[in-house]
Design an enzyme around this catalytic site. Structure first.
Site, PDB file in Angstrom:
ATOM      1  N   SER A  57      -4.240   7.134 -12.570  1.00 34.44           N
ATOM      2  CA  SER A  57      -3.099   7.296 -11.666  1.00 34.44           C
ATOM      3  C   SER A  57      -2.457   5.981 -11.245  1.00 34.44           C
ATOM      4  O   SER A  57      -1.337   5.977 -10.741  1.00 34.44           O
ATOM      5  CB  SER A  57      -3.508   8.085 -10.418  1.00 34.44           C
ATOM      6  N   ASP A 362      -1.191   5.957  -0.097  1.00 29.81           N
ATOM      7  CA  ASP A 362      -1.684   7.282   0.312  1.00 29.81           C
ATOM      8  C   ASP A 362      -3.190   7.319   0.535  1.00 29.81           C
ATOM      9  O   ASP A 362      -3.795   8.386   0.519  1.00 29.81           O
ATOM     10  CB  ASP A 362      -1.286   8.327  -0.734  1.00 29.81           C
ATOM     11  N   HIS A 365      -3.901   4.848  -3.522  1.00 26.70           N
ATOM     12  CA  HIS A 365      -2.989   4.120  -4.394  1.00 26.70           C
ATOM     13  C   HIS A 365      -2.156   3.126  -3.600  1.00 26.70           C
ATOM     14  O   HIS A 365      -2.008   3.260  -2.391  1.00 26.70           O
ATOM     15  CB  HIS A 365      -2.074   5.104  -5.128  1.00 26.70           C
TER      16      HIS A 365
END
Length: 395
Positions: A57, A362, A365
């Site tokens: 991610s 968040d 990240h």
């Protein structure tokens, strides 16, 4: 990624790669920015024909939302608000490290691999990264009695398999494939973060996780070796960023279990010195061995740990709020705004006014502001040696 089998895939990260022999000319290129539907005009660097990346991610530009039947928070606002002004499948408020690298190379924003249909979609390379991606595969985690509900089946080995399919689309002969490989830059990683975070979020201890490190590093090195055997001449491999400075892990271990807090930064020493540094040390050692075995190949380590620690250690000097270096911009509240039972785009999430003043987006990240700095450190140094742009002209 959630506390138990969360739908939110954890960080990972990215990684970069670069090549030799750059052309001395730059050409203008106007191309569609697939990520946001706009048209941008960029000057081509003239250095590389393609950029291929593998990861999770930290650099996933949309693969996860193209295969997931319920992608969850990343498919909703405020993800993407800073640059794209809508969610694009990127786990940040805006662009990722690879977006800044793509911009610098003069390429259009990628069509995610899983959304690509033709050779034209991969004209400038491909991004195979998938959120929650791991170096190890699901079977290994199952054998260790872990839930794989939050672990994508698209591990590093699968992503390398996808690359082989793209290479066959781009080049039909051995000579053509050799030319593509020689003129391309590869980014393998960051891998390892999710391999450790998945067990930690399933209540495993550091002592349980630590023995995974040699195997994870072996899998990463094996993928690098496979790309070299296919003809890669420039490969960048990032290490782990400091896991002990991640808000969700700080929240998870708020009552102990990951060592004491570093008085200088507030980060957890157990997760940093007792896991992240061990991984990075073994990875650097293995990459040195690969360099010795392949003297004609550039195999560069990207120091994500050093980059992020520099920001956390001196946030104000780098343009971030001094009091929020370890606090997520958009998450579920609680200490460090790190409660992961509520995700950034869920009702009731606590969101900061200005993401550009925050290091973490968040809870897992980074913000676009941090990714811009990290990309610069790999493109121009000093956090990669040689930096990606070191052999390029006219940029």
């Amino acid at each position: 990624m959630a506390a138990k089998p969360a739908p939110l895939p954890p960080v990972v990260v990215v990684v970069a790669a670069a090549l030799a022999l750059c052309a001395a000319t730059a050409s203008a290129s106007a191309s569609p920015a697939a990520a946001n539907g706009t048209t941008t005009t960029r000057r081509r660097s003239g250095c590389y024909s393609h950029l291929f990346t593998f990861g999770n991610s930290l650099i996933d530009t949309g693969n996860f939302i193209h295969y997931s039947t319920s992608p969850g928070s990343v498919a909703r606002s405020p993800y993407g608000e800073t640059f794209f002004h809508r969610p694009t499948g990127r786990w940040s408020d805006g662009r990722l490290i690879v977006d800044f690298i793509v911009e610098r190379l003069g390429f259009p924003y990628w069509t995610p691999y899983l959304a690509g249909k033709s050779r034209e979609d991969f004209r400038y390379g491909a991004n195979f990264a998938v959120a929650s991606g791991t170096a190890l595969n699901q079977l290994l985690f199952k054998k260790k009695h872990l839930s794989v509900a939050a672990i994508t089946p698209y591990s590093l080995a699968v992503q390398v398999g996808w690359f082989k399919k793209v290479l066959a689309m781009l080049a039909s002969t051995d000579q053509e494939r050799k030319e593509v490989m020689a003129r391309s830059v590869f980014m393998v990683g960051e891998f390892g973060g999710n391999d450790y975070l998945h067990p930690l979020f399933q209540n495993k201890t550091l002592d349980w996780v630590r023995p995974l490190v040699p195997r994870v590093v072996r899998y990463i090195a094996g993928a690098v070796e496979e790309l070299i055997q296919l003809g890669a001449t420039t490969v960048y491999v990032p290490g782990l960023f400091p896991l002990g400075c991640v808000p969700r892990l700080l929240f998870l271990f708020r009552n102990g279990g990951a060592g004491d807090h570093d008085p200088a930064t507030g980060c957890l020493r157990g997760l940093n010195d007792g896991l992240t540094v061990i991984h990075n040390t073994l990875l650097r050692r293995r990459l040195a061995e690969l360099r010795a075995a392949h003297p004609g190949v550039t195999i560069a380590y990207a120091d994500y740990y050093g980059e992020v620690m520099e920001l956390v250690s001196a946030p104000a000097a780098n343009g971030f709020d001094a009091g929020a270096a370890l606090t997520a911009c958009c998450a579920g509240g609680g200490p460090y705004n790190g409660n992961f039972t509520v995700h950034c785009s869920d009702p009731g999430a606590t969101q900061c006014a200005d993401p550009s003043r925050y290091i973490n987006w968040d809870g897992l990240h980074m913000t676009e502001a941090v990714y811009r700095i990290m990309a610069r450190g790999v493109l121009d140094g000093p956090f990669a040696d040689p930096p990606i742009m070191s052999r390029c002209h006219n940029y």
